[in-house]
Design an enzyme around this catalytic site. Structure first.
Site, mmCIF file in Angstrom:
data_model
loop_
_atom_site.group_PDB
_atom_site.id
_atom_site.type_symbol
_atom_site.label_atom_id
_atom_site.label_comp_id
_atom_site.label_asym_id
_atom_site.label_seq_id
_atom_site.Cartn_x
_atom_site.Cartn_y
_atom_site.Cartn_z
ATOM 1 N N GLY A 11 -9.405 -37.778 -10.070
ATOM 2 C CA GLY A 11 -8.558 -38.839 -9.510
ATOM 3 C C GLY A 11 -8.333 -39.939 -10.531
ATOM 4 N N ARG A 72 -6.506 -31.756 -11.366
ATOM 5 C CA ARG A 72 -7.710 -31.025 -10.965
ATOM 6 C C ARG A 72 -7.475 -29.602 -11.477
ATOM 7 N NH1 ARG A 72 -7.608 -35.125 -6.706
ATOM 8 N NH2 ARG A 72 -9.445 -36.361 -7.152
ATOM 9 N N ASP A 103 -17.627 -37.703 -11.114
ATOM 10 C CA ASP A 103 -18.766 -36.783 -11.248
ATOM 11 C C ASP A 103 -18.342 -35.329 -11.484
ATOM 12 O OD1 ASP A 103 -17.821 -36.627 -8.677
ATOM 13 O OD2 ASP A 103 -19.776 -36.855 -7.706
ATOM 14 N N THR A 125 -13.444 -44.012 -11.579
ATOM 15 C CA THR A 125 -13.125 -43.667 -10.187
ATOM 16 C C THR A 125 -13.098 -44.955 -9.385
ATOM 17 O OG1 THR A 125 -14.027 -42.795 -8.131
ATOM 18 C CG2 THR A 125 -15.558 -42.941 -9.944
ATOM 19 N N ASP A 127 -13.861 -45.253 -6.440
ATOM 20 C CA ASP A 127 -14.861 -45.225 -5.367
ATOM 21 C C ASP A 127 -16.191 -45.913 -5.704
ATOM 22 O OD1 ASP A 127 -13.074 -43.862 -3.863
ATOM 23 O OD2 ASP A 127 -14.089 -41.929 -3.922
ATOM 24 N N ASP A 129 -18.778 -44.530 -7.031
ATOM 25 C CA ASP A 129 -19.804 -43.646 -6.452
ATOM 26 C C ASP A 129 -20.674 -42.949 -7.490
ATOM 27 O OD1 ASP A 129 -17.829 -42.039 -7.461
ATOM 28 O OD2 ASP A 129 -17.637 -40.759 -5.699
ATOM 29 N N ARG A 171 -14.597 -41.579 0.425
ATOM 30 C CA ARG A 171 -14.978 -40.466 1.306
ATOM 31 C C ARG A 171 -16.468 -40.477 1.622
ATOM 32 N NH1 ARG A 171 -11.873 -35.775 -1.815
ATOM 33 N NH2 ARG A 171 -12.401 -37.233 -3.458
HETATM 34 P P1 ADP Z 1 -13.646 -36.351 -10.318
HETATM 35 O O1 ADP Z 1 -13.901 -36.191 -11.754
HETATM 36 O O2 ADP Z 1 -12.756 -37.531 -10.003
HETATM 37 O O3 ADP Z 1 -14.926 -36.326 -9.486
HETATM 38 P P2 ADP Z 1 -13.052 -33.614 -9.441
HETATM 39 O O4 ADP Z 1 -14.329 -33.436 -8.709
HETATM 40 O O5 ADP Z 1 -11.801 -33.153 -8.778
HETATM 41 O O6 ADP Z 1 -12.749 -35.141 -9.803
HETATM 42 O O7 ADP Z 1 -13.204 -32.898 -10.846
HETATM 43 C C1 ADP Z 1 -12.192 -32.972 -11.804
HETATM 44 C C2 ADP Z 1 -12.150 -31.708 -12.605
HETATM 45 O O8 ADP Z 1 -13.377 -31.535 -13.310
HETATM 46 C C3 ADP Z 1 -12.002 -30.428 -11.815
HETATM 47 O O9 ADP Z 1 -10.684 -30.158 -11.422
HETATM 48 C C4 ADP Z 1 -12.479 -29.411 -12.827
HETATM 49 O O10 ADP Z 1 -11.493 -29.145 -13.798
HETATM 50 C C5 ADP Z 1 -13.642 -30.163 -13.487
HETATM 51 N N1 ADP Z 1 -14.888 -29.803 -12.808
HETATM 52 C C6 ADP Z 1 -15.351 -30.243 -11.617
HETATM 53 N N2 ADP Z 1 -16.496 -29.644 -11.267
HETATM 54 C C7 ADP Z 1 -16.787 -28.774 -12.267
HETATM 55 C C8 ADP Z 1 -17.840 -27.832 -12.504
HETATM 56 N N3 ADP Z 1 -18.832 -27.659 -11.645
HETATM 57 N N4 ADP Z 1 -17.790 -27.119 -13.640
HETATM 58 C C9 ADP Z 1 -16.785 -27.274 -14.526
HETATM 59 N N5 ADP Z 1 -15.770 -28.143 -14.361
HETATM 60 C C10 ADP Z 1 -15.763 -28.875 -13.249
HETATM 61 O O1 F6P Z 2 -10.430 -41.320 -6.386
HETATM 62 C C1 F6P Z 2 -11.273 -41.046 -5.289
HETATM 63 C C2 F6P Z 2 -10.444 -40.895 -4.088
HETATM 64 O O2 F6P Z 2 -9.611 -41.992 -4.123
HETATM 65 C C3 F6P Z 2 -11.079 -40.804 -2.725
HETATM 66 O O3 F6P Z 2 -11.547 -42.010 -2.193
HETATM 67 C C4 F6P Z 2 -9.984 -40.167 -1.913
HETATM 68 O O4 F6P Z 2 -10.409 -39.569 -0.746
HETATM 69 C C5 F6P Z 2 -9.466 -39.167 -2.885
HETATM 70 O O5 F6P Z 2 -9.674 -39.709 -4.165
HETATM 71 C C6 F6P Z 2 -8.059 -38.722 -2.684
HETATM 72 O O6 F6P Z 2 -7.629 -38.103 -3.842
HETATM 73 P P1 F6P Z 2 -6.408 -37.076 -3.965
HETATM 74 O O7 F6P Z 2 -5.395 -37.453 -2.944
HETATM 75 O O8 F6P Z 2 -5.953 -37.261 -5.376
HETATM 76 O O9 F6P Z 2 -7.005 -35.733 -3.716
#
Ligand code: ADP
Ligand code: F6P
Length: 319
Positions: A11, A72, A103, A125, A127, A129, A171
């Site tokens: 995000g 993503r 994360d 982020t 959030d 978090d 969330r």
């Molecule tokens: P954020 O970084 O905001 O928490 P996501 O959880 O959607 O957002 O993760 C972003 C991207 O990081 C994912 O689309 C993927 O490409 C990579 N990623 C997430 N989890 C893993 C994982 N367990 N192993 C490898 N890459 C990951």
């Molecule tokens: O960036 C974190 C966050 O804003 C959450 O609080 C929210 O639920 C989520 O991303 C929504 O993200 P997207 O619509 O990009 O999946």
């Protein structure tokens, strides 16, 4: 290290651009070449990588979003996608990577480090978090966006003697609700970390109505419920007229606050310094107002602690 890459992933968060600018300019200052990788980890798989210079990052410090775009990328969670990414990194001669994200993105950064590409994570982020850092980049801006909405809603709620339920993002983490709620003088703050019942909530509202409070603001984190549902419940059980507002993705956009620009700049510079020394597998953050770095595995294994004392203060100063 001479050649490094930067990715924005997951995000988006206001302040990412300020971070990219700092990475590029500090990298160049240290004699490095900095490459932008587009659309998160997808850019490593699709090889959408291009050099960034001093001018590529002009006029972006004040802009929300990310000039590198974000995505993503489920393919990167699979070995095949990771193999392809490593192949591209080697082909391009990138010696280190900086990942700006949350994360999930840090899981990817850990994998790159484990596979021999020194990688540093920067916490981005809205959030807030990530437990290893006091604040994440984007949180302050998003909180101020929510606060601005709360202030505006209060004007009209007071005039009409209504209750406003403002649904903010978060969330699993109620920090946007907690901080913007306290700063906006919310009568109630509902977060995923604290269970509540409609009965007890309505009881409190009725008591305060009887004591003369005819309008108010309830800030609701999305992880704690839905504004429309809650409005319906309160309408049915009390004398209050209730309106619901969902702020949604408005909170993800907008020019970053001064706090977020400074945090992003400091984290960006620190990340470049680590790579210059050949250090990888670290995440950068801020703890007690000092920029710190920590092992990625350790950082992502920490459990988030809810700020109970701040929540207690909110309960005392509200209603
Ligand atoms: P954020 O970084 O905001 O928490 P996501 O959880 O959607 O957002 O993760 C972003 C991207 O990081 C994912 O689309 C993927 O490409 C990579 N990623 C997430 N989890 C893993 C994982 N367990 N192993 C490898 N890459 C990951
Ligand atoms: O960036 C974190 C966050 O804003 C959450 O609080 C929210 O639920 C989520 O991303 C929504 O993200 P997207 O619509 O990009 O999946």
């Amino acid at each position: 290290m001479k050649k490094i890459g930067v990715i924005t992933s997951g995000g988006d968060a206001p302040g990412m651009n300020a971070g990219i600018r700092a990475i590029v300019r500090y990298g160049i200052y240290l004699g490095m070449q900095v490459y932008g990788i587009e659309r998160g980890y997808a850019g490593l798989i699709e090889d959408t990588i291009y050099p960034l210079n001093m001018r590529s990052v002009s006029d972006i410090v004040h802009r929300g979003g990310t000039i590198l775009k974000t995505a993503r990328c489920p393919e990167f969670k699979e070995k095949e996608g990771q193999d392809r990414a490593i192949e591209i990194i080697k082909k391009r001669g990138l010696e280190g990577i900086i990942v700006m994200g949350g994360d999930g993105s840090f899981m990817g950064a850990k994998i790159l480090s484990e596979r021999g590409i020194p990688t540093i994570g920067i916490p981005c982020t809205i959030d807030n978090d990530l437990p290893y850092t006091d604040y994440t980049i984007g949180f302050d801006t998003a909180g101020n966006t929510a606060l601005d909405a709360i202030n505006k809603l209060r004007d009209t709620m007071t005039s009409h003697e209504r209750i406003s339920i403002v649904e903010v993002m978060g969330r699993h983490c109620g920090d946007i609700a907690l901080y913007a709620g306290i700063a906006g003088g919310a009568e109630m703050i509902l977060v995923p970390e604290k269970k509540f019942t409609i009965e007890s909530l309505c009881k409190k509202l009725i008591e305060s109505y009887d004591e003369g409070k005819k309008s108010g603001i309830i800030v609701l984190a999305e992880g704690a419920g839905h504004a429309e549902d809650l409005a319906r419940e309160i309408n049915a059980r009390t004398n209050f007229e209730v309106r619901a507002t969902v702020l949604g993705h408005i909170q993800r956009g907008g020019g970053p606050s001064m706090v977020d620009r400074i945090l992003a700049t400091k984290c960006g510079v620190h990340a470049v310094k680590l790579l210059k020394k050949g250090v990888g597998n670290r995440v950068v953050g801020i703890k007690n107002n000092k920029i710190i770095d920590m092992d990625i595995t350790e950082a992502i294994s920490l459990k988030r602690k809810f700020d109970q004392s701040l929540y207690n203060i909110a309960e005392i100063v509200s209603l």
